[in-house]
Design a protein around this motif. Structure first.
Motif, PDB file in Angstrom:
ATOM      1  N   LYS A 152       0.826  -1.210   0.000  1.00 28.35           N
ATOM      2  CA  LYS A 152       0.000   0.000   0.000  1.00 28.35           C
ATOM      3  C   LYS A 152       0.858   1.257   0.000  1.00 28.35           C
ATOM      4  O   LYS A 152       0.508   2.249  -0.627  1.00 28.35           O
ATOM      5  N   ASP A 153       1.999   1.199   0.709  1.00 26.24           N
ATOM      6  CA  ASP A 153       2.896   2.353   0.736  1.00 26.24           C
ATOM      7  C   ASP A 153       3.470   2.650  -0.644  1.00 26.24           C
ATOM      8  O   ASP A 153       3.621   3.806  -1.020  1.00 26.24           O
ATOM      9  N   VAL A 170       2.061   1.931  -3.594  1.00 25.25           N
ATOM     10  CA  VAL A 170       0.982   2.491  -4.414  1.00 25.25           C
ATOM     11  C   VAL A 170       0.724   3.938  -4.023  1.00 25.25           C
ATOM     12  O   VAL A 170       0.581   4.809  -4.889  1.00 25.25           O
ATOM     13  N   ARG A 171       0.724   4.215  -2.753  1.00 26.38           N
ATOM     14  CA  ARG A 171       0.486   5.583  -2.268  1.00 26.38           C
ATOM     15  C   ARG A 171       1.576   6.525  -2.783  1.00 26.38           C
ATOM     16  O   ARG A 171       1.293   7.632  -3.257  1.00 26.38           O
ATOM     17  N   ARG A 172       2.839   6.082  -2.714  1.00 26.39           N
ATOM     18  CA  ARG A 172       3.934   6.934  -3.175  1.00 26.39           C
ATOM     19  C   ARG A 172       3.858   7.172  -4.675  1.00 26.39           C
ATOM     20  O   ARG A 172       4.035   8.299  -5.147  1.00 26.39           O
ATOM     21  N   LYS A 183       1.231   7.159  -6.529  1.00 32.32           N
ATOM     22  CA  LYS A 183       0.116   8.091  -6.759  1.00 32.32           C
ATOM     23  C   LYS A 183       0.539   9.517  -6.446  1.00 32.32           C
ATOM     24  O   LYS A 183       0.170  10.447  -7.160  1.00 32.32           O
ATOM     25  N   GLN A 184       1.325   9.699  -5.391  1.00 32.73           N
ATOM     26  CA  GLN A 184       1.789  11.040  -5.035  1.00 32.73           C
ATOM     27  C   GLN A 184       2.715  11.615  -6.102  1.00 32.73           C
ATOM     28  O   GLN A 184       2.744  12.827  -6.318  1.00 32.73           O
ATOM     29  N   THR A 210       1.603  14.102  -8.818  1.00 28.71           N
ATOM     30  CA  THR A 210       1.374  15.518  -8.526  1.00 28.71           C
ATOM     31  C   THR A 210       2.704  16.254  -8.421  1.00 28.71           C
ATOM     32  O   THR A 210       3.740  15.659  -8.106  1.00 28.71           O
ATOM     33  N   GLY A 225       4.120  15.942  -4.918  1.00 31.05           N
ATOM     34  CA  GLY A 225       4.719  14.629  -4.677  1.00 31.05           C
ATOM     35  C   GLY A 225       6.095  14.508  -5.305  1.00 31.05           C
ATOM     36  O   GLY A 225       7.028  13.969  -4.699  1.00 31.05           O
ATOM     37  N   TYR A 276       9.564  13.925  -3.050  1.00 32.46           N
ATOM     38  CA  TYR A 276      10.439  12.771  -3.187  1.00 32.46           C
ATOM     39  C   TYR A 276      11.642  13.010  -4.100  1.00 32.46           C
ATOM     40  O   TYR A 276      12.558  12.202  -4.137  1.00 32.46           O
TER      41      TYR A 276
END
Length: 66
Positions: free
Chosen positions: A2-3, A5-7, A9-10, A13, A16, A20
């Motif tokens: 999940k982490d 996928v979340r990253r 997705k970020q 943008t 994001g 990173y």
């Protein structure tokens, strides 16, 4: 997972990407072009059913492929 996928997705943008300090490179041709330009890769996510590296162009990235 999940982490991850979340990253990813970020990274779609501006905030994001700034957070990173990296971008998403999508598509076989774009990844190949970045590899030829010696762009450093942090991770490479592929779908094995769709990814066919018959010429061995991505051999250098195999340690980073997830």
């Amino acid at each position: 997972m999940k982490d991850i996928v979340r990253r990813v997705k970020q990274l779609r943008t501006k905030q994001g990407r700034q957070k990173y300090g990296c971008v998403i490179v999508e598509g076989y041709l774009e990844v190949r072009q970045a590899l030829r330009a010696s762009v450093p890769f942090e991770k490479l996510y592929v779908c094995p059913a769709l990814f066919h590296d018959e010429k061995g162009e991505f051999d250098a990235l195999k340690p980073t492929i997830l």
